[in-house]
Design a protein around this motif. Structure first.
Motif, PDB file in Angstrom:
ATOM      1  N   SER A  74       0.821  -1.208   0.000  1.00 22.52           N
ATOM      2  CA  SER A  74       0.000   0.000   0.000  1.00 22.52           C
ATOM      3  C   SER A  74       0.852   1.252   0.000  1.00 22.52           C
ATOM      4  CB  SER A  74      -0.908   0.018   1.235  1.00 22.52           C
ATOM      5  OG  SER A  74      -1.640   1.223   1.316  1.00 22.52           O
ATOM      6  N   GLU A  83      -7.568   5.682  -0.451  1.00 19.83           N
ATOM      7  CA  GLU A  83      -8.502   5.438   0.649  1.00 19.83           C
ATOM      8  C   GLU A  83      -8.580   3.963   1.042  1.00 19.83           C
ATOM      9  OE1 GLU A  83     -12.165   7.090  -0.707  1.00 19.83           O
ATOM     10  OE2 GLU A  83     -11.467   9.173  -0.562  1.00 19.83           O
ATOM     11  N   ALA A  84      -8.154   3.056   0.168  1.00 20.47           N
ATOM     12  CA  ALA A  84      -8.323   1.620   0.395  1.00 20.47           C
ATOM     13  C   ALA A  84      -7.744   1.120   1.723  1.00 20.47           C
ATOM     14  CB  ALA A  84      -7.734   0.834  -0.774  1.00 20.47           C
ATOM     15  N   PHE A  87     -10.228   1.598   4.608  1.00 19.01           N
ATOM     16  CA  PHE A  87     -11.393   0.719   4.643  1.00 19.01           C
ATOM     17  C   PHE A  87     -11.012  -0.738   4.867  1.00 19.01           C
ATOM     18  CE2 PHE A  87     -12.863   4.482   2.312  1.00 19.01           C
ATOM     19  CZ  PHE A  87     -13.902   4.845   3.167  1.00 19.01           C
ATOM     20  N   ASP A 253     -18.573  -2.154   2.587  1.00 18.52           N
ATOM     21  CA  ASP A 253     -18.014  -0.813   2.413  1.00 18.52           C
ATOM     22  C   ASP A 253     -16.837  -0.967   1.447  1.00 18.52           C
ATOM     23  OD1 ASP A 253     -17.524   1.873   2.666  1.00 18.52           O
ATOM     24  OD2 ASP A 253     -17.573   1.875   4.842  1.00 18.52           O
ATOM     25  N   TYR A 254     -17.101  -0.764   0.185  1.00 22.35           N
ATOM     26  CA  TYR A 254     -16.183  -1.136  -0.901  1.00 22.35           C
ATOM     27  C   TYR A 254     -14.836  -0.412  -0.819  1.00 22.35           C
ATOM     28  CZ  TYR A 254     -14.236  -1.504  -5.585  1.00 22.35           C
ATOM     29  OH  TYR A 254     -13.403  -1.722  -6.648  1.00 22.35           O
ATOM     30  N   TYR A 255     -13.790  -1.140  -1.147  1.00 22.56           N
ATOM     31  CA  TYR A 255     -12.485  -0.526  -1.404  1.00 22.56           C
ATOM     32  C   TYR A 255     -11.804  -1.312  -2.524  1.00 22.56           C
ATOM     33  CZ  TYR A 255     -10.797  -4.223   1.826  1.00 22.56           C
ATOM     34  OH  TYR A 255     -10.540  -5.420   2.450  1.00 22.56           O
ATOM     35  N   GLU A 256     -10.919  -0.638  -3.237  1.00 22.85           N
ATOM     36  CA  GLU A 256     -10.244  -1.258  -4.379  1.00 22.85           C
ATOM     37  C   GLU A 256      -9.058  -2.108  -3.923  1.00 22.85           C
ATOM     38  OE1 GLU A 256      -9.274   2.016  -6.930  1.00 22.85           O
ATOM     39  OE2 GLU A 256     -11.315   2.124  -7.729  1.00 22.85           O
ATOM     40  N   PRO A 259     -12.884  -5.807  -1.648  1.00 23.01           N
ATOM     41  CA  PRO A 259     -12.810  -6.161  -0.230  1.00 23.01           C
ATOM     42  C   PRO A 259     -12.603  -7.660  -0.029  1.00 23.01           C
ATOM     43  CG  PRO A 259     -14.650  -4.685  -0.643  1.00 23.01           C
ATOM     44  CD  PRO A 259     -14.140  -5.113  -1.988  1.00 23.01           C
TER      45      PRO A 259
END
Length: 308
Positions: A74, A83-84, A87, A253-256, A259
């Motif tokens: 990351s 933002e991933a 989350f 709660d979606y993240y790339e 999830p």
């Protein structure tokens, strides 16, 4: 470095010399991560971080020696840009907390009324949760949570014991509802940000926990008139709260890029069952769907609380 997030301890290791940890403690992260603070306790979650341009989880081991372990690649967490990791951390915290009986309730805010007990407002995006928080603050009521609320069962009742502390609200509410609310910053799109981290009364209330008196499922909007309430009972209590209490764990709660699909172990299943049974048994006469104008819904809610 150890961080405590939502009552569970994270040990975050690896390549951390570029501000990665500061990103998890910043204003944007705390909009979604509840009760972030430094901590030296035995970790419930271990995250090993490697630097990278894009976010990915390339190893996930659950319940190893009682803890969850992840390896991630990351960049530094940031609003709009990366933002991933925020989350992902929220999902990992929700699973670890559920193992110890602390349910992360998504899309929710908690407000303390004059009775000393709390109203838990839940609702899908853009149904009025932030406006309820702003109306409460403008009325002098403590706001316990602004986006994600932590609830646990105590002696057959539900208690709010933690929650997010950064409120983001639409400035139009000041003119529409004739209130004035000081704020700290603004988002790119002009929404106002109020940081509740230094609210000593809120901290004291959360430390002891606040009993939930009523649960409101919101369907409110600016262009509505008056307010209408419909009681929720029995199976619908469990069905409704199942979504809000498992969504973060399940990665809704979606993240790339996508999830994780995290497993539910026996501890989580047992604690969820207790939470849902308690909600159904104790709140079937204290849970409502509310439709209408934000302020009318807020005022009607306070009237109902006073009459119960």
């Amino acid at each position: 470095m150890n961080l405590r997030i939502g009552g569970v301890s994270f040990s975050i290791r690896g390549e951390l010399d570029d501000g990665f940890l500061e990103g998890l403690k910043g204003l944007f992260a705390r909009r979604y991560l509840p009760d972030v603070e430094e901590n030296s306790g035995e970790p419930h979650v271990v995250v090993e971080r490697f630097k990278g341009d894009e976010f990915r989880v390339f190893s996930a081991v659950y319940d190893h020696l009682g803890r969850d372990e992840y390896k991630i690649e990351s960049g530094v967490p940031s609003a709009y840009g990366n933002e991933a990791p925020v989350f992902f951390t929220l999902q990992a915290a929700a699973r670890a907390a559920a193992k110890v009986g602390r349910m992360f309730i998504t899309d929710s805010v908690g407000v303390v009324t004059s009775s000393g007990k709390a109203v838990l407002f839940v609702g899908y995006p853009h149904t009025g949760k932030s406006t309820m928080s702003a109306l409460a603050l403008a009325s002098g009521m403590p706001v316990l949570s602004t986006e994600n609320t932590i609830v646990e069962v105590r002696e057959g009742r539900l208690y709010i014991v933690g929650g997010t502390e950064v409120l983001v609200y639409d400035p139009r509410i000041e003119g529409i509802y004739d209130i004035e609310l000081p704020y700290d910053e603004q988002t790119r799109s002009g929404y106002r940000i109020k940081d509740l981290r230094n609210d000593s009364k809120r901290k004291k209330l959360l430390k002891q926990g606040v009993e939930i008196d009523m649960i409101i499922v919101l369907h409110s909007a600016f262009n509505c008139m008056e307010a209408s309430f419909s009681r929720i009972q029995g199976r619908k209590v469990r069905k409704t709260l199942w979504y809000f209490s498992t969504a973060l764990m399940k990665g809704l709660d979606y993240y790339e890029p996508m999830p994780l699909h995290v497993p539910m172990n026996d501890e989580i299943t047992s604690n969820l069952r207790l939470f849902l049974e308690t909600a159904s048994n104790k709140y079937s006469d204290r849970m409502f769907e509310a439709f209408g104008n934000h302020k009318a819904v807020f005022e009607r809610t306070m009237d109902i609380v006073a009459s119960l």
